[in-house]
Design a protein around this motif. Sequence first.
Motif, PDB file in Angstrom:
ATOM      1  N   GLU A  60      -1.760  -3.713  31.961  1.00  0.00           N
ATOM      2  CA  GLU A  60      -1.017  -2.669  32.685  1.00  0.00           C
ATOM      3  C   GLU A  60      -1.518  -2.617  34.131  1.00  0.00           C
ATOM      4  OE1 GLU A  60      -0.842   0.988  29.767  1.00  0.00           O
ATOM      5  OE2 GLU A  60      -2.335  -0.463  29.145  1.00  0.00           O
ATOM      6  N   THR A  82      -4.577   1.378  38.493  1.00  0.00           N
ATOM      7  CA  THR A  82      -4.445   2.432  39.496  1.00  0.00           C
ATOM      8  C   THR A  82      -5.309   2.040  40.693  1.00  0.00           C
ATOM      9  OG1 THR A  82      -4.165   4.034  37.729  1.00  0.00           O
ATOM     10  CG2 THR A  82      -4.726   4.905  39.892  1.00  0.00           C
ATOM     11  N   ARG A  84      -7.629   2.378  29.868  1.00  0.00           N
ATOM     12  CA  ARG A  84      -6.727   3.475  30.206  1.00  0.00           C
ATOM     13  C   ARG A  84      -7.529   4.768  30.195  1.00  0.00           C
ATOM     14  NH1 ARG A  84      -3.856  -0.050  27.014  1.00  0.00           N
ATOM     15  NH2 ARG A  84      -4.879   0.727  25.140  1.00  0.00           N
ATOM     16  N   ARG A 127      -6.768   8.862  29.969  1.00  0.00           N
ATOM     17  CA  ARG A 127      -5.703   9.853  29.772  1.00  0.00           C
ATOM     18  C   ARG A 127      -6.309  11.244  29.950  1.00  0.00           C
ATOM     19  NH1 ARG A 127      -2.508  13.652  28.269  1.00  0.00           N
ATOM     20  NH2 ARG A 127      -0.598  13.235  27.103  1.00  0.00           N
ATOM     21  N   TRP A 152      -1.665  13.382  32.814  1.00  0.00           N
ATOM     22  CA  TRP A 152      -1.536  12.229  33.706  1.00  0.00           C
ATOM     23  C   TRP A 152      -2.536  11.165  33.257  1.00  0.00           C
ATOM     24  CZ3 TRP A 152      -6.137  11.329  36.266  1.00  0.00           C
ATOM     25  CH2 TRP A 152      -6.976  12.436  36.486  1.00  0.00           C
ATOM     26  N   SER A 153      -2.308   9.933  33.672  1.00  0.00           N
ATOM     27  CA  SER A 153      -3.204   8.868  33.229  1.00  0.00           C
ATOM     28  C   SER A 153      -3.366   7.804  34.310  1.00  0.00           C
ATOM     29  CB  SER A 153      -2.666   8.226  31.948  1.00  0.00           C
ATOM     30  OG  SER A 153      -1.433   7.587  32.189  1.00  0.00           O
ATOM     31  N   ARG A 202       1.911   8.183  34.495  1.00  0.00           N
ATOM     32  CA  ARG A 202       0.969   7.140  34.883  1.00  0.00           C
ATOM     33  C   ARG A 202       0.878   7.122  36.402  1.00  0.00           C
ATOM     34  NH1 ARG A 202      -0.749   2.673  32.256  1.00  0.00           N
ATOM     35  NH2 ARG A 202      -1.349   4.196  30.703  1.00  0.00           N
ATOM     36  N   SER A 207       2.305   7.762  40.518  1.00  0.00           N
ATOM     37  CA  SER A 207       3.681   7.944  40.092  1.00  0.00           C
ATOM     38  C   SER A 207       4.562   7.923  41.330  1.00  0.00           C
ATOM     39  CB  SER A 207       3.812   9.278  39.370  1.00  0.00           C
ATOM     40  OG  SER A 207       5.111   9.443  38.884  1.00  0.00           O
ATOM     41  N   GLN A 210       6.839   7.748  36.775  1.00  0.00           N
ATOM     42  CA  GLN A 210       6.398   6.851  35.703  1.00  0.00           C
ATOM     43  C   GLN A 210       5.992   7.673  34.490  1.00  0.00           C
ATOM     44  OE1 GLN A 210       4.448   3.180  36.171  1.00  0.00           O
ATOM     45  NE2 GLN A 210       3.668   3.810  38.153  1.00  0.00           N
ATOM     46  N   THR A 256       2.857   8.758  25.386  1.00  0.00           N
ATOM     47  CA  THR A 256       1.420   8.708  25.114  1.00  0.00           C
ATOM     48  C   THR A 256       1.200   8.039  23.763  1.00  0.00           C
ATOM     49  OG1 THR A 256       0.864  10.597  26.482  1.00  0.00           O
ATOM     50  CG2 THR A 256      -0.586  10.176  24.613  1.00  0.00           C
TER      51      THR A 256
END
Lengths: 347, 205
Positions: free
Chosen positions: A92, A95, A159, A161, A166-167, A311, A314, A320, A324
């Motif tokens: 993925e 960020t 990831r 969370r 939000w993540s 995510r 965003s 996004q 979950t």
Amino acid sequence: MIIKTRKDIASSEITPESVYRERRKFLKSSANVALGAAGAGLLSPAGIAQTGDSLFARAPADINLASKPDWLLEKVAQSVPAPESGPYFTDETKTPFDDVTTYNNFYEFGTGKGDPANNARDFRIDPWSVEVAGECGKPGTYTLEDILKPHAFEERIYRLRCVEAWSMVIPWIGFSLADLLQRFDPNGNANFVMFQTLVDGDQMPAQRSRFASIDWPYQEGLRMDEAMNPLAMMATGVYNDVLPAQNGAPLRLVVPWKYGFKSLKSIVRIEFTRRMPNNTWNDLQPSEYGFYANVNPEVSHPRWTQASERRLPSSLFKPQRIPTRMFNGYEEEVASLYAGMDLRRNY
Amino acid sequence: MNNLAKPVIFLLCLWPGAYLIYAVYLVFTGGENLLGPDPAQFLSLQTGEWAIRLLILSLAITPLRYLLNWPYVFRLRRMIGLFAYFYVCMHLLVFLWFMLGWQWGNIGVEIAERPFITIGFSAFVLLTPLAATSFNTAQRKLGRNWKKLHRLTYAVSFLAVMHVIWIVRSSYFDAVLYGGLVFVLLGYRLLRKYSNGVKGFTLIR
């Protein structure tokens, strides 16, 4: 047998770190001068330090530390890049560094998302020590170097969370929590392990606030078998650099299948306990935050749904919003820890 | 000074909204993102904060008029109230557009899961007739009822504070600040109403 060799390109080498940080700094500061300076004082009567959500409150992305010890920099530089498959990896989109380091919760520095980056300037991690206590063979006070020296660092892309729905996807640097805990020889009575964050009102302004309902120190705990799961991590760095103060320098927990508040930051105490320790958010709002805090789309927070998440970063016009996943996508690795438990009751 | 007050306050009230609209425009045209990694959340927070600040300011006009003996402030009240409504509308628009994505199917779930949305929406509904009857002709036509109708502001400010309290996670700063101000401003009116002729209350008449 085929042994795959790792590529030598690490996460942040594509654009040199200094370049992207400087660019961001320049853009931010010029935008602030152009639009912010005139109105900043008038615009935020509630006080930036308290709410942190002023229009112009975002600090430039930076490693906010008074100094980075050489030995730590060296160890971080030698860390093994993340594998290309398995639970320590996800493809993925990561960020960006800027968002990871300027938009997060660290209530010791304020409740706004920009407060940690703004208020953690010149945080001191040298000297640093961790007190180890409770049901173990080797209690005592360990320096940061004592704690970290024996461990080889590795990168893991996890990831994260947040309980606020939000993540992010973050390349951490660190090592398995289990490897650290085993060094202290936990005995047969060690059913849980408890962690505490630094208390230092001089460096952490929100600990002086009268409006915070948190009873410092921030405290968290894990069941021993959770703590020994290989996914549970002690992080010391992010994006191939030492951990910035705002993200929990010099030592923080990363428990990727649980809501972010379990992964407490700037750890100064580890205690092995017989009974389940208190944890800060559960003390504050027991109906909203449990001890386990496993990511679970089927169990709503009383004030919002946990079925989906934003995510980050965003986009305004194409948010996004993604579903979950159970245990934040780590079901295969951790579901067995909770076999037979009612997760609706043990939230 | 009076001549300057109105345009200056107009610009001050407009400034944050104009900035936010400009920031949205920048995102729309592919420019720099001034809104951070969670833009919808940021816009929602900002528009909400300005709505409640201006709502409270509009409630402060009457006490200011008497305490400062400055009748001119009455002329600012409509403008400030309308700006409060402007930010409430922006706040609602941000929710419907950037958070809900115009997916009306989900609105039932949102309202059931998050009661503070219902409270916020009620405040918007109550504020709408006040904005609609703010112009001079309506004021004249409604006569005495105009004043009664516009006392709905008291209920709206109460709902707004409830809305803020409901989203608190751990810091009560905003809730205490806004709640405290509304308490004082509504308390002032009660005192004024029941203190006629009582000595010691000449200050607030």
